[in-house]
Structures are given as structure tokens and as C-alpha cells.
Enzyme design. Structure first.
Site, PDB file in Angstrom:
ATOM      1  N   ALA A  44     -13.374  11.177  28.134  1.00 26.58           N
ATOM      2  CA  ALA A  44     -12.205  10.311  27.886  1.00 26.58           C
ATOM      3  C   ALA A  44     -11.005  10.636  28.771  1.00 26.58           C
ATOM      4  CB  ALA A  44     -11.800  10.401  26.424  1.00 26.58           C
ATOM      5  N   ALA A  45     -11.230  11.338  29.867  1.00 28.61           N
ATOM      6  CA  ALA A  45     -10.097  11.756  30.696  1.00 28.61           C
ATOM      7  C   ALA A  45      -9.312  10.562  31.236  1.00 28.61           C
ATOM      8  CB  ALA A  45     -10.582  12.628  31.848  1.00 28.61           C
ATOM      9  N   GLY A  46     -10.023   9.574  31.780  1.00 29.22           N
ATOM     10  CA  GLY A  46      -9.340   8.402  32.322  1.00 29.22           C
ATOM     11  C   GLY A  46      -8.596   7.629  31.259  1.00 29.22           C
ATOM     12  N   ASP A  47      -9.211   7.452  30.092  1.00 31.53           N
ATOM     13  CA  ASP A  47      -8.556   6.724  29.002  1.00 31.53           C
ATOM     14  C   ASP A  47      -7.341   7.486  28.490  1.00 31.53           C
ATOM     15  OD1 ASP A  47     -10.481   4.725  29.130  1.00 31.53           O
ATOM     16  OD2 ASP A  47     -11.762   5.684  27.641  1.00 31.53           O
ATOM     17  N   ASN A  79     -16.102   1.332  20.111  1.00 34.38           N
ATOM     18  CA  ASN A  79     -17.538   1.598  20.080  1.00 34.38           C
ATOM     19  C   ASN A  79     -17.834   2.848  19.276  1.00 34.38           C
ATOM     20  OD1 ASN A  79     -18.087  -0.488  21.975  1.00 34.38           O
ATOM     21  ND2 ASN A  79     -17.704   0.912  23.681  1.00 34.38           N
ATOM     22  N   ASP A 115     -15.919  18.524  29.119  1.00 36.13           N
ATOM     23  CA  ASP A 115     -16.422  17.176  28.909  1.00 36.13           C
ATOM     24  C   ASP A 115     -15.362  16.200  29.414  1.00 36.13           C
ATOM     25  OD1 ASP A 115     -17.437  14.762  28.055  1.00 36.13           O
ATOM     26  OD2 ASP A 115     -17.452  15.261  25.929  1.00 36.13           O
TER      27      ASP A 115
END
Length: 312
Positions: free
Chosen positions: A251-254, A13, A248
Site C-alpha cells: 500500500a505504499a503508493g496509496d 476489495n 511489504d
């Protein structure tokens, strides 16, 4: 373990991010103070995290013929992700319209675009990669039928399937035996199993829900409480979170998922145990929240190992 290709099949995306003082009410217009165009998507983020962690990484998915499509591909190539098997579909690429308030809250409108067209062509692409694959990583931002097909092909070829059921949704129980490792957070765990993981007992119960239905390993991420691992062999462990000041968390989980997959299944650290991979992934995720953006915030393996060494 030799170094093998990690396949990520999923979304790409363009995140269009605007900062606002407050969210508009119905029918109201408010002024944004800034706009950023940031490559994202759960699949692409996880692929970048895997590549940054040292795994040979190949992306399967689709972008559109709009101006964002090439930008998304270029962003992945810049991070050493192989995009040979990414298709180009007529129309728009996946787009996330994100408003971030001064209070730190966000509102997101996700437009699937080309991600919603991932189907037979992309599924067939997997056949060309299976013989050299260490694992395949999947999420919930492409059609479910395509995810299920990827799972079946990989399972038939004895390639481990790592599945992240996010964004959260109902999960068809018949695919659970096809999944080697499911990685999910507390909200996703409760939605799927009906059990909110609040303590050791509920964590064990939630993990057992998956294991008794055929999944071989379960990782439940717990935010500031770290993560929990349990597998069908009876191995269980808890890994605490790293204490950092977040800037921020986008994107921590990714980052956690891609980094774990790279170390555990991509041969990026030899024969890595689940605990070794979890410790690395935890450190990578902690570093990612200290920078703005999604892919721009994902650290490389040198940065992660230095951070681990400095904070031991």
C-alpha cells in the site's frame, strides 16, 4: 485553510492472500502455507491514509451483499472514514486473489464485484458533499465513465480533483483540464505520455505533456528515487525517498496519495505547500512498507511526524 472533507471515490476489495513456495504451472495444484483476509482496494487504502493523516474523509463507492461487504465497511469505520455514502449492491464485493511466493513475487486476480457497479447512485452522492469538500481523490478501479462524471461534477464546483491513473490504462485527453493534480508512477507515466522518466529532462518533458493539456500539477513517483513535482505556476521540486528496510510494499503508493491529499487539500496541516505535503507523504509511505498488509500498515499522523523528527 480550514479543515474540509476529503472525498475518496473508488474501490473497496477484500484481499485474500496466500503464501506459496512457488506458483503453480497450468493445471497444477500447490499448497499454500497460510491465508489472510485483508481489507484493501486502492480507493479504500487512500481513504484510510487520508483519515490517518488527520483529514475528515468520506468514502464513495460500493460493497456487495456477501460476507465481505460489512467487513470492508467496518474496517473503514475503524480508521475514522465516513462510509455514509457507500452503497450496497446485490452480489459480491470486490475481491483480490493474491498468491505470494517465497521469492517475494506475487500473482493477483482482481474481481471488480460491486466496484464495477459504481454508477449514477454513487455519482449523485457527490452532490451532497461538494459544498464542504476540500478535494476528491480518484483511481482506476471503478468504471471509467463514473470517474469522468466525478471529475466533471467536482470541476464544475471548483473542487480540486486528484487523480491516480492506476491500475495503468489509456487516459482520455479531454479530461486533463478537469484534473488539478495527477499522481502516477514511472510505468503509468510512460504508458500515458510515451516518455519514460529516467532523468531530469524526461521528467520535465513528461510533466509538460500533462501541463500543456490543462492539468494543473503533476507528481511522478520514482520508487527509491523519491518523487518529482511540477505545476502550471512553474513550481518544481524533487523530494528524496526515505531509506528504510521494506517488509511489504503493498500500500505504499496509496499511502503516499492519501497522505499527500490530506496535508495539501484536507486542511490537516493548515496552508500546506506542495513540498510540505510531499515530504509528509514520503515519510508516511516509508513507514507503510515496514509493516505487513495494506490498510494495517498505514501510519497515523503522530507516527509520521515522530518518524520525520527522528530522521531529520
Amino acid at each position: 485553510m480550514s479543515k474540509r472533507t476529503l472525498i475518496v471515490a473508488g474501490s473497496m476489495n477484500m484481499d485474500v492472500v496466500s503464501r506459496v513456495a512457488r506458483f503453480p504451472r497450468s493445471g497444477e495444484t500447490v499448497h499454500g502455507s497460510e491465508v489472510h483476509y485483508l481489507p484493501g482496494g486502492k480507493g479504500a487504502n487512500q481513504a484510510v491514509a487520508a483519515a490517518q493523516s488527520g483529514a475528515l474523509t468520506c468514502m464513495i463507492g460500493a460493497v456487495g451483499t456477501d460476507g465481505f461487504g460489512q467487513q470492508l465497511l467496518d474496517a473503514l469505520k475503524l480508521k475514522q472514514v465516513d462510509v455514509t455514502e457507500v452503497s450496497v449492491k446485490d452480489g459480491a464485493s470486490g475481491i483480490a486473489l493474491i498468491a505470494v511466493s517465497d521469492a517475494g513475487e506475487n500473482q493477483i486476480v482482481l474481481c471488480a464485484g460491486a466496484n464495477g457497479k459504481v454508477a449514477d447512485v454513487e455519482i449523485d452522492a457527490l452532490d451532497r458533499l461538494l459544498t464542504e469538500a476540500g478535494a476528491i481523490v480518484l483511481q482506476n478501479e471503478i468504471p471509467w465513465a463514473s470517474n469522468a462524471a466525478f471529475m466533471r461534477k467536482a470541476s464544475d464546483a471548483s473542487v480540486p480533483v486528484i487523480y491516480n491513473p492506476a491500475p495503468a490504462g489509456q487516459l482520455e485527453v479531454d479530461v486533463l483540464p478537469l484534473i488539478d493534480t495527477i499522481i502516477l508512477n514511472e510505468t503509468e507515466t510512460e504508458l500515458i505520455t510515451g516518455k519514460m522518466p529516467q532523468d531530469e529532462t524526461s521528467l520535465e518533458e513528461a510533466a509538460a505533456w500533462f501541463l500543456t493539456r490543462g492539468t494543473r500539477a503533476v507528481i511522478i513517483t520514482l520508487g527509491a528515487e523519491g518523487s518529482f513535482y511540477r505545476d502550471a505556476e512553474g513550481i518544481s521540486c524533487r523530494v528524496p525517498a526515505r531509506q528504510v528496510q521494506p517488509v511489504d510494499t503493498t500500500a505504499a503508493g496509496d499511502t503516499f496519495i492519501g497522505a499527500y491529499a490530506a496535508i495539501r487539500y484536507g486542511g490537516a496541516a493548515g496552508d500546506a505547500s506542495p513540498q510540505t505535503a510531499l515530504q509528509y507523504a514520503t515519510a508516511a509511505a516509508a513507514l507503510s512498507v515496514m509493516k505487513l498488509g495494506a490498510q494495517a500498515s498505514i501510519p497515523n499522523r503522530t507516527e509520521v511526524f515522530a518518524f520525520m523528527s527522528d530522521t531529520n
